[in-house]
Design an enzyme around this catalytic site. Sequence first.
Site, PDB file in Angstrom:
ATOM      1  N   ASP A  11       0.823  -1.208   0.000  1.00  0.00           N
ATOM      2  CA  ASP A  11       0.000   0.000   0.000  1.00  0.00           C
ATOM      3  C   ASP A  11       0.861   1.264   0.000  1.00  0.00           C
ATOM      4  O   ASP A  11       0.480   2.280  -0.591  1.00  0.00           O
ATOM      5  CB  ASP A  11      -0.927   0.012   1.222  1.00  0.00           C
ATOM      6  CG  ASP A  11      -2.022  -1.039   1.119  1.00  0.00           C
ATOM      7  OD1 ASP A  11      -2.295  -1.496  -0.013  1.00  0.00           O
ATOM      8  OD2 ASP A  11      -2.613  -1.390   2.153  1.00  0.00           O
ATOM      9  N   HIS A  21       3.710   6.251  -2.896  1.00  0.00           N
ATOM     10  CA  HIS A  21       4.902   7.000  -3.315  1.00  0.00           C
ATOM     11  C   HIS A  21       5.590   6.446  -4.567  1.00  0.00           C
ATOM     12  O   HIS A  21       6.432   7.128  -5.172  1.00  0.00           O
ATOM     13  CB  HIS A  21       5.918   7.083  -2.181  1.00  0.00           C
ATOM     14  CG  HIS A  21       6.261   5.772  -1.537  1.00  0.00           C
ATOM     15  ND1 HIS A  21       6.856   4.732  -2.207  1.00  0.00           N
ATOM     16  CD2 HIS A  21       6.108   5.356  -0.241  1.00  0.00           C
ATOM     17  CE1 HIS A  21       7.054   3.726  -1.372  1.00  0.00           C
ATOM     18  NE2 HIS A  21       6.608   4.070  -0.177  1.00  0.00           N
ATOM     19  N   HIS A  35       2.938  10.742  -4.137  1.00  0.00           N
ATOM     20  CA  HIS A  35       3.608  11.514  -3.100  1.00  0.00           C
ATOM     21  C   HIS A  35       5.116  11.471  -3.344  1.00  0.00           C
ATOM     22  O   HIS A  35       5.674  10.451  -3.737  1.00  0.00           O
ATOM     23  CB  HIS A  35       3.311  10.929  -1.723  1.00  0.00           C
ATOM     24  CG  HIS A  35       1.905  11.154  -1.272  1.00  0.00           C
ATOM     25  ND1 HIS A  35       1.552  11.288   0.045  1.00  0.00           N
ATOM     26  CD2 HIS A  35       0.752  11.300  -1.970  1.00  0.00           C
ATOM     27  CE1 HIS A  35       0.254  11.488   0.143  1.00  0.00           C
ATOM     28  NE2 HIS A  35      -0.257  11.483  -1.071  1.00  0.00           N
TER      29      HIS A  35
END
Length: 237
Positions: free
Chosen positions: A52, A57, A152
Amino acid sequence: MRQIFLDTETTGLNADSGDRIIEIGCVEMLNRRLSGRNLHFYLNPERPSHEDAVKVHGLTDEFLADKPLFAAVVDELMEYLAGAEILIHNAAFDIGFLNAELKRLGRPLFEAQVGQITDTLLMAREMFPGKSNSLDALCKRLEVDNASRSLHGALLDAGLLAEVYIRMTRGQDSLVIDEVEAASAEVAVEAIDLSRFVLPVIAADTDEAQAHAELIAELDKASGGKTVWKPAEPAVA
């Protein structure tokens, strides 16, 4: 004033369970201006990332395999951060991971090595109570362009946070500030003799006077006869 906006990416959500830092991004601001002296590391966490987390990222174990260990960059990182105000969105999370890394190396805690820690998430909650205050939500609310944030990234997010912070604390549209800001100056206002003016007095006509009387009567009725402009009734002897 030296401020550094910091963000990390990690293998998971729990530093106490052994999750590690895989990316650190720092953006420096001097006297509310971006200095361009930023710091960025990808790190080998010596463990796999949670599935996850990789979805968030995009940093795979294969990509991180040849990156330096935290121990190899800690001196450069802490020297860069020393004495500065560190601004982090949800500071408890990132500081928890940084302290876990520092403890592994027998180093002092993060907060003992920097000048000040400011949690921009707490700032946002005070400014926008009851609303979503994630970085994406703040970018949208404050009109900060985050179109490039499909995943991210520590350095990207630190830069977005700097822009968000400027807008939260100053309300300007951009980090681009004129080199010479407008100095406050006293403005001389010419005195005007108002006695020179003759103001006309226009009396109400019969219809206007009647309409005014009806409006006053309606207001008096609506207030239960408590209007203060009613003439006082003569006292009974």
